[in-house]
Design a protein around this motif. Structure first.
Motif, PDB file in Angstrom:
ATOM      1  N   ALA A  54       0.835  -1.204   0.000  1.00 25.52           N
ATOM      2  CA  ALA A  54       0.000   0.000   0.000  1.00 25.52           C
ATOM      3  C   ALA A  54       0.869   1.253   0.000  1.00 25.52           C
ATOM      4  CB  ALA A  54      -0.924   0.000   1.218  1.00 25.52           C
ATOM      5  N   LYS A  55       1.894   1.248   0.796  1.00 23.95           N
ATOM      6  CA  LYS A  55       2.767   2.410   0.926  1.00 23.95           C
ATOM      7  C   LYS A  55       3.451   2.732  -0.401  1.00 23.95           C
ATOM      8  CE  LYS A  55       6.202   3.861   4.314  1.00 23.95           C
ATOM      9  NZ  LYS A  55       6.871   3.398   5.527  1.00 23.95           N
ATOM     10  N   SER A  92      -4.270   0.111 -11.832  1.00 23.06           N
ATOM     11  CA  SER A  92      -5.531  -0.550 -11.526  1.00 23.06           C
ATOM     12  C   SER A  92      -5.648  -0.772 -10.022  1.00 23.06           C
ATOM     13  CB  SER A  92      -5.611  -1.899 -12.242  1.00 23.06           C
ATOM     14  OG  SER A  92      -6.737  -2.630 -11.786  1.00 23.06           O
ATOM     15  N   ARG A  93      -6.846  -0.587  -9.525  1.00 28.38           N
ATOM     16  CA  ARG A  93      -7.092  -0.851  -8.100  1.00 28.38           C
ATOM     17  C   ARG A  93      -7.791  -2.191  -7.903  1.00 28.38           C
ATOM     18  NH1 ARG A  93      -8.360   4.934  -5.258  1.00 28.38           N
ATOM     19  NH2 ARG A  93      -6.454   5.932  -5.945  1.00 28.38           N
ATOM     20  N   ALA A  94      -7.909  -2.968  -8.975  1.00 23.79           N
ATOM     21  CA  ALA A  94      -8.521  -4.294  -8.885  1.00 23.79           C
ATOM     22  C   ALA A  94      -7.709  -5.161  -7.926  1.00 23.79           C
ATOM     23  CB  ALA A  94      -8.577  -4.949 -10.263  1.00 23.79           C
ATOM     24  N   GLY A  95      -8.406  -5.840  -7.052  1.00 27.35           N
ATOM     25  CA  GLY A  95      -7.755  -6.730  -6.099  1.00 27.35           C
ATOM     26  C   GLY A  95      -7.249  -6.057  -4.841  1.00 27.35           C
ATOM     27  N   LEU A  96      -7.417  -4.743  -4.741  1.00 24.65           N
ATOM     28  CA  LEU A  96      -6.971  -4.045  -3.537  1.00 24.65           C
ATOM     29  C   LEU A  96      -8.090  -4.049  -2.502  1.00 24.65           C
ATOM     30  CD1 LEU A  96      -5.167  -0.910  -5.036  1.00 24.65           C
ATOM     31  CD2 LEU A  96      -4.145  -3.063  -4.252  1.00 24.65           C
ATOM     32  N   ASP A  97      -7.713  -4.188  -1.253  1.00 29.21           N
ATOM     33  CA  ASP A  97      -8.708  -4.126  -0.188  1.00 29.21           C
ATOM     34  C   ASP A  97      -9.067  -2.667   0.092  1.00 29.21           C
ATOM     35  OD1 ASP A  97      -6.520  -3.141   1.236  1.00 29.21           O
ATOM     36  OD2 ASP A  97      -6.231  -4.972   2.371  1.00 29.21           O
ATOM     37  N   VAL A  98     -10.094  -2.470   0.891  1.00 28.59           N
ATOM     38  CA  VAL A  98     -10.571  -1.116   1.208  1.00 28.59           C
ATOM     39  C   VAL A  98      -9.470  -0.307   1.896  1.00 28.59           C
ATOM     40  CG1 VAL A  98     -12.273   0.186   2.563  1.00 28.59           C
ATOM     41  CG2 VAL A  98     -12.960  -1.869   1.341  1.00 28.59           C
ATOM     42  N   HIS A  99      -8.699  -0.957   2.726  1.00 30.82           N
ATOM     43  CA  HIS A  99      -7.608  -0.313   3.456  1.00 30.82           C
ATOM     44  C   HIS A  99      -6.618   0.319   2.476  1.00 30.82           C
ATOM     45  CE1 HIS A  99      -3.774  -0.522   5.806  1.00 30.82           C
ATOM     46  NE2 HIS A  99      -4.558  -0.074   6.764  1.00 30.82           N
ATOM     47  N   THR A 100      -6.164  -0.461   1.508  1.00 30.38           N
ATOM     48  CA  THR A 100      -5.192   0.030   0.530  1.00 30.38           C
ATOM     49  C   THR A 100      -5.820   1.068  -0.383  1.00 30.38           C
ATOM     50  OG1 THR A 100      -4.001  -2.070   0.619  1.00 30.38           O
ATOM     51  CG2 THR A 100      -3.585  -0.679  -1.301  1.00 30.38           C
ATOM     52  N   ASP A 101      -7.054   0.833  -0.807  1.00 31.73           N
ATOM     53  CA  ASP A 101      -7.741   1.787  -1.667  1.00 31.73           C
ATOM     54  C   ASP A 101      -7.882   3.139  -0.968  1.00 31.73           C
ATOM     55  OD1 ASP A 101      -9.079   2.151  -4.255  1.00 31.73           O
ATOM     56  OD2 ASP A 101     -10.856   2.508  -3.022  1.00 31.73           O
ATOM     57  N   VAL A 121     -11.931  13.713   2.799  1.00 33.59           N
ATOM     58  CA  VAL A 121     -10.764  12.824   2.694  1.00 33.59           C
ATOM     59  C   VAL A 121     -10.324  12.392   4.086  1.00 33.59           C
ATOM     60  CG1 VAL A 121      -8.323  12.695   2.012  1.00 33.59           C
ATOM     61  CG2 VAL A 121      -9.996  13.752   0.475  1.00 33.59           C
ATOM     62  N   VAL A 122     -10.296  13.326   5.019  1.00 30.73           N
ATOM     63  CA  VAL A 122      -9.919  13.007   6.402  1.00 30.73           C
ATOM     64  C   VAL A 122     -10.905  12.010   7.001  1.00 30.73           C
ATOM     65  CG1 VAL A 122      -9.639  13.946   8.732  1.00 30.73           C
ATOM     66  CG2 VAL A 122      -8.689  15.173   6.764  1.00 30.73           C
ATOM     67  N   ALA A 123     -12.195  12.231   6.786  1.00 31.03           N
ATOM     68  CA  ALA A 123     -13.213  11.323   7.326  1.00 31.03           C
ATOM     69  C   ALA A 123     -13.054   9.919   6.759  1.00 31.03           C
ATOM     70  CB  ALA A 123     -14.608  11.856   7.034  1.00 31.03           C
ATOM     71  N   ALA A 124     -12.833   9.816   5.455  1.00 30.72           N
ATOM     72  CA  ALA A 124     -12.646   8.497   4.831  1.00 30.72           C
ATOM     73  C   ALA A 124     -11.378   7.830   5.346  1.00 30.72           C
ATOM     74  CB  ALA A 124     -12.591   8.636   3.309  1.00 30.72           C
ATOM     75  N   ALA A 125     -10.297   8.613   5.474  1.00 34.31           N
ATOM     76  CA  ALA A 125      -9.030   8.044   5.944  1.00 34.31           C
ATOM     77  C   ALA A 125      -9.152   7.564   7.386  1.00 34.31           C
ATOM     78  CB  ALA A 125      -7.913   9.073   5.813  1.00 34.31           C
ATOM     79  N   THR A 126      -9.766   8.363   8.246  1.00 35.38           N
ATOM     80  CA  THR A 126      -9.852   7.978   9.656  1.00 35.38           C
ATOM     81  C   THR A 126     -10.832   6.831   9.877  1.00 35.38           C
ATOM     82  OG1 THR A 126     -11.439   9.748  10.087  1.00 35.38           O
ATOM     83  CG2 THR A 126      -9.120  10.214  10.541  1.00 35.38           C
ATOM     84  N   LYS A 127     -11.732   6.617   8.938  1.00 33.79           N
ATOM     85  CA  LYS A 127     -12.654   5.483   9.030  1.00 33.79           C
ATOM     86  C   LYS A 127     -11.926   4.159   8.777  1.00 33.79           C
ATOM     87  CE  LYS A 127     -16.830   3.543   7.015  1.00 33.79           C
ATOM     88  NZ  LYS A 127     -17.751   3.599   5.894  1.00 33.79           N
ATOM     89  N   GLU A 128     -10.993   4.167   7.847  1.00 32.25           N
ATOM     90  CA  GLU A 128     -10.322   2.928   7.423  1.00 32.25           C
ATOM     91  C   GLU A 128      -8.889   2.766   7.927  1.00 32.25           C
ATOM     92  OE1 GLU A 128     -11.754   0.399   5.954  1.00 32.25           O
ATOM     93  OE2 GLU A 128     -13.652   1.466   5.753  1.00 32.25           O
ATOM     94  N   LEU A 129      -8.222   3.865   8.238  1.00 34.18           N
ATOM     95  CA  LEU A 129      -6.809   3.810   8.613  1.00 34.18           C
ATOM     96  C   LEU A 129      -6.626   4.276  10.055  1.00 34.18           C
ATOM     97  CD1 LEU A 129      -5.315   5.476   5.401  1.00 34.18           C
ATOM     98  CD2 LEU A 129      -5.526   3.029   5.868  1.00 34.18           C
TER      99      LEU A 129
END
Length: 155
Positions: A54-55, A92-101, A121-129
């Motif tokens: 992901a990084k 392509s983002r195919a095969g990536l999990d929600v975390h990586t996406d 963006v902050v809300a989405a990031a803090t929800k998953e990361l």
């Protein structure tokens, strides 16, 4: 940590799959060793909460955003070494999990100038990361910016 080129490049290639040839332009041992230490620490799987695939895909997002082909090549090498597929390396983002996406979406927002890190963006990031993952990602984008600046100066 070695302090001169090409020993630093060999050391980094063994650890990361990439030798960071931009470091060959530097002439001061302390600067080479400092940057190699930053790169080594930021590419160490034992120190990554985010995950290296992901990084490094996020680093590729940054490199593409700033249109730095040498940096994109570095990011692709790192991401491939970390397990990214050929299609993921092509964007392509195919095969990536929600975390990586989510990490890649954050990287896209952080890579533009000026950065577009909105409340959404902050809300989405803090929800998953987790906070340490967001910090790690932000630091990695900063390291990519440093490498981009070196490319702009030396190449």
């Amino acid at each position: 940590m070695p302090h001169s080129w090409p020993a630093v490049g060999i050391h980094l290639r063994q650890r990361t799959g990439h030798d960071f040839p931009i470091l060959a332009h530097l002439s001061h041992g302390r600067a080479i060793r400092a940057l190699a230490a930053v790169l080594g620490a930021n590419t160490d799987p034992k120190q990554s909460r985010l995950g290296l695939r992901a990084k490094h895909l996020a680093g590729l997002v940054y490199a593409n955003a700033v249109e730095d082909e040498a940096l994109a090549k570095s990011a692709r090498n790192l991401a491939e070494f970390a397990g990214a597929t050929t299609s993921q390396l092509a964007g392509s983002r195919a095969g990536l999990d929600v975390h990586t996406d989510t990490a890649l979406a954050y990287a896209e927002a952080a890579s533009s100038s000026p950065a577009q890190i909105t409340p959404e963006v902050v809300a989405a990031a803090t929800k998953e990361l987790a906070p340490p993952e967001i910090i790690e990602l932000t630091v990695w984008i900063s390291v990519m910016q440093l490498l981009h600046r070196l490319h702009a100066f030396y190449e």
